[in-house]
Design an enzyme around this catalytic site. Structure first.
Site, PDB file in Angstrom:
ATOM      1  N   SER A 165       0.838  -1.193   0.000  1.00 39.02           N
ATOM      2  CA  SER A 165       0.000   0.000   0.000  1.00 39.02           C
ATOM      3  C   SER A 165       0.884   1.257   0.000  1.00 39.02           C
ATOM      4  O   SER A 165       1.600   1.499  -0.960  1.00 39.02           O
ATOM      5  CB  SER A 165      -0.969  -0.041   1.187  1.00 39.02           C
ATOM      6  OG  SER A 165      -1.949   0.947   1.084  1.00 39.02           O
TER       7      SER A 165
ATOM      8  N   GLU B   5     -12.656   9.299 -12.577  1.00 40.57           N
ATOM      9  CA  GLU B   5     -12.963  10.350 -13.533  1.00 40.57           C
ATOM     10  C   GLU B   5     -12.097  10.181 -14.772  1.00 40.57           C
ATOM     11  O   GLU B   5     -11.256   9.294 -14.850  1.00 40.57           O
ATOM     12  CB  GLU B   5     -12.694  11.726 -12.905  1.00 40.57           C
ATOM     13  CG  GLU B   5     -13.433  11.970 -11.601  1.00 40.57           C
ATOM     14  CD  GLU B   5     -13.025  13.296 -10.960  1.00 40.57           C
ATOM     15  OE1 GLU B   5     -12.616  14.210 -11.707  1.00 40.57           O
ATOM     16  OE2 GLU B   5     -13.107  13.402  -9.734  1.00 40.57           O
TER      17      GLU B   5
ATOM     18  N   HIS C 210      -4.000  -0.533  -4.607  1.00 42.57           N
ATOM     19  CA  HIS C 210      -5.461  -0.731  -4.503  1.00 42.57           C
ATOM     20  C   HIS C 210      -6.094  -0.390  -5.854  1.00 42.57           C
ATOM     21  O   HIS C 210      -7.134   0.262  -5.914  1.00 42.57           O
ATOM     22  CB  HIS C 210      -6.064   0.161  -3.406  1.00 42.57           C
ATOM     23  CG  HIS C 210      -5.457  -0.021  -2.054  1.00 42.57           C
ATOM     24  ND1 HIS C 210      -5.794  -1.056  -1.209  1.00 42.57           N
ATOM     25  CD2 HIS C 210      -4.519   0.712  -1.396  1.00 42.57           C
ATOM     26  CE1 HIS C 210      -5.094  -0.947  -0.075  1.00 42.57           C
ATOM     27  NE2 HIS C 210      -4.308   0.108  -0.176  1.00 42.57           N
TER      28      HIS C 210
END
Length: 272
Positions: free
Chosen positions: A132, A150, A174
């Protein structure tokens, strides 16, 4: 038992299995030396470093590691700690946990501790793992934050300096789980010379000394190669306007697949 390279760098997309098969953490442990492993755990990205540090100590101890130490760096002066530096000098592996990548870089960047870690990784003397936030810091340029879902635009991504362990990459984690393709493309629009690496949860890109990246885990690793990018409107539009990027190469790699960083070519894994 298969032998793994100690010089590997394991870049993990977060949320790796810590309970059942623990495939990725098992690979890290094997690369570290198995029962002979000497593992330094750096939980500095976390808001709860004691809890997360102890959790990884427990995981690797259960696998059979006997020599583990949490390098609990909470301020920059601890990056000069002689005891920590001595442990980094003798350890066979270093693991950086998740949390906040800006916090991790703020504590470690340009400290004697981090410089020695970088040198040992470069020389192939030690295995490095990061999950992460610990994965996000690997490149020279780092995705520090942003939004998801987006169209690519400059306002979508916040960039900062990473730790430069694998300078030529920009890592996002992720990845498909949080719909982050657009922000990786936004980052690459200003740095097309870098290799974009998007890593799903419970998935790992294993950077090997022989220039190959190997994928292990349950998800995919997305590679965006902007080396041949022929056009972008990055410097011509407002921050929130959509970005155009022409002639990018895209690879989606699954478990067992590999990618050659020198030739920029993917290789399919062997189906067992």
């Amino acid at each position: 038992m298969k032998q793994y390279l100690r010089s590997s760098v394991l870049v993990i997309g977060g949320a790796e299995d810590k309970v059942h098969g623990k495939e990725i953490l098992q690979r890290f442990w094997h690369c570290a030396g198995g029962t002979d492993a000497i593992i330094a755990i750096i939980p500095s990205a976390s808001r709860e470093p004691t809890i997360i540090g102890d959790r990884y100590v427990s995981i690797f101890s259960e696998m059979g590691a006997k020599d583990l130490k949490v390098l609990d760096v909470r301020d920059r002066i601890q990056g000069e700690d002689k005891d920590y530096q001595e442990y980094v000098e003798k350890c066979t592996a270093i693991f950086m946990t998740g949390g906040d990548q800006l916090r991790l870089c703020g504590l470690l960047a340009d400290t004697p501790l981090m410089e020695r870690i970088r040198q040992r990784v470069k020389l192939g003397e030690v295995t490095l793992g990061g999950t992460s936030a610990g994965a996000a810091v690997m490149g020279h340029h780092m995705i520090a934050g942003g939004s998801s879902g987006e169209s690519p635009n400059r306002a979508l991504v916040d960039m900062a300096m990473g730790l430069g362990i694998i300078p030529e990459v920009i890592v996002d984690q992720h990845f498909h789980n949080r719909n982050r393709m657009a922000r990786l493309l936004s980052a690459l629009s200003n740095h097309p010379e870098r290799l974009g690496i998007g890593i799903d949860e419970d998935t790992c890109a294993v950077f090997q000394k022989d220039e190959y990246i190997e994928v292990i885990g349950k998800g995919t690793v997305t590679i965006v190669d902007g080396q041949a990018m022929s056009y972008t409107n990055h410097g011509k539009v407002a921050a929130e306007d959509p970005l155009a990027l022409h002639n990018l190469r895209l690879h989606i790699l699954g478990h067992g697949d590999r990618y050659n960083r020198k030739t920029h070519q993917p290789m399919a894994g062997i189906v067992e």
